[in-house]
Scaffold this active site. Structure first.
Site, PDB file in Angstrom:
ATOM      1  N   LEU A  60      46.015  41.499  45.786  1.00 37.85           N
ATOM      2  CA  LEU A  60      45.163  40.776  46.729  1.00 37.85           C
ATOM      3  C   LEU A  60      46.044  40.414  47.920  1.00 37.85           C
ATOM      4  CD1 LEU A  60      42.955  38.190  44.769  1.00 37.85           C
ATOM      5  CD2 LEU A  60      42.152  40.077  46.206  1.00 37.85           C
ATOM      6  N   ASP A  61      45.529  40.612  49.128  1.00 38.72           N
ATOM      7  CA  ASP A  61      46.293  40.274  50.321  1.00 38.72           C
ATOM      8  C   ASP A  61      46.643  38.785  50.337  1.00 38.72           C
ATOM      9  OD1 ASP A  61      46.069  42.866  51.202  1.00 38.72           O
ATOM     10  OD2 ASP A  61      44.379  42.464  52.543  1.00 38.72           O
ATOM     11  N   PRO A  62      47.725  38.402  51.022  1.00 38.63           N
ATOM     12  CA  PRO A  62      48.045  36.973  51.140  1.00 38.63           C
ATOM     13  C   PRO A  62      46.898  36.141  51.718  1.00 38.63           C
ATOM     14  CG  PRO A  62      49.927  38.274  51.803  1.00 38.63           C
ATOM     15  CD  PRO A  62      48.811  39.252  51.571  1.00 38.63           C
ATOM     16  N   ALA A 119      43.813  36.556  51.135  1.00 30.78           N
ATOM     17  CA  ALA A 119      42.687  36.555  50.197  1.00 30.78           C
ATOM     18  C   ALA A 119      42.995  35.642  49.021  1.00 30.78           C
ATOM     19  CB  ALA A 119      42.408  37.975  49.697  1.00 30.78           C
TER      20      ALA A 119
END
Length: 315
Positions: A49-51, A53
């Site tokens: 998961l992106d930072p 998100a």
């Protein structure tokens, strides 16, 4: 977040911890933090998961890492906010603004575009992604100002709910709820939706609320985990078998369980099945996965005797 930590005595830990990933952390940073909190010997996550998100991030420990690929392949559900009229270099709020346009979007426009993007669609993976080219992640090329040609890929949008809204700063926006197949980039979806609406867009918020059969309601936060005792942290772990909810169950007696665990095929009256979870006779100890073809149980990913013993002791 990256401060040096005291060395801890590692131990075997087996299971799945469902973490509600906080904003600002990379998936790997949060994995290392939780691994340290559990003093686990071996750990892995099930896709990043992106930072920017938040949400459901299954973390696998010990024997569970052998089956983490199943979660990589699972369907996902997201909630997101699209800020309309503003495009950025990364298709999310982290990038630089590269274009602004006026917004004139009606509910009818939203309904039309939602229908257009439901079902099988084609996406070009973003440059700011972890996909590899010649052993290097695309985002590394992007940071160096290099554009790499990417082939479109087919993904599936099972559900796409869109509703006009306003951001906390008063900008025109759309609230999204998306259920999609593996490999779907929600940032790219938001950008493509913005183009279809004629105004451009970027994601200003993203939260994963489900992956496979795991949901946000089952998750523990990092703050709650940090406040727990070690024993309570271990109680948060789901069994390794929770990664195999759709597998056909086969139970073996003691003799056949031992032979299966050593990699030998077994014969029986089982119907053909592509995904099988194999247990010892008591049904409590997972031995591994397999497939059944013409009455033959063919081993797949197997737990080691040491892992089986450790998991048995933990029951």
């Amino acid at each position: 977040m990256n401060a040096p930590r005291a060395r801890v005595a590692r131990r075997p830990v087996h299971g799945v911890l469902l973490l509600d990933k906080p904003l600002g952390w990379s998936s790997n940073d949060i994995l290392q933090k939780v691994k340290w909190l559990l003093r686990a010997e071996k750990a892995g996550h099930t896709g990043t998961l992106d930072p920017l998100a938040s949400g459901v991030l299954p973390l696998c420990f010990g024997a569970a890492t052998k089956f983490s690929q199943l979660q990589l392949d699972a369907d996902k559900t997201y909630e997101a906010v699209m800020c309309l009229g503003v495009k950025t270099s990364t298709a999310d709020a982290e990038g630089d603004v590269i274009e602004t346009r006026p917004v004139a979007v009606s509910p009818e426009d939203v309904a039309r575009v939602a229908a257009q993007f439901t079902g099988p669609i084609s996406q070009v993976p973003p440059m700011h992604s972890a996909l590899k080219k010649d052993g290097k992640a695309l985002y590394e090329y992007a940071r160096a100002g290099i554009e790499i040609e990417r082939a479109p890929r087919q993904v599936q949008i099972y559900k796409l709910n869109m509703a006009l809204a306003l951001t906390d700063k008063g900008h025109s926006a759309i609230d999204l709820e998306v259920k999609c197949s593996k490999g779907t980039y929600i940032r790219t979806l938001g950008e493509d939706l913005g183009e279809a609406l004629g105004c451009g867009a970027h994601l200003s918020a993203l939260r994963r609320v489900a992956t496979g059969g795991y949901t946000a309601a089952q998750c523990v936060t990092l703050a709650a985990l940090e406040a727990m005792t070690e024993e309570d942290r271990l109680r948060c772990l789901l069994p390794v078998s929770s990664l195999l909810p759709d597998h056909t169950v086969v139970m073996l007696d003691k003799e056949n369980a031992a032979r299966f665990s050593s990699g030998l095929r077994r014969r029986g009256s089982w119907p053909d099945a592509a995904q099988v979870a194999v247990y010892a006779e008591n049904g409590q100890v997972l031995l591994g996965t397999a497939q059944v073809v013409a009455g033959e149980l063919i081993p797949g990913r197997l737990l080691s005797p040491i892992e089986i013993e450790q998991m048995t002791q933990a029951i």
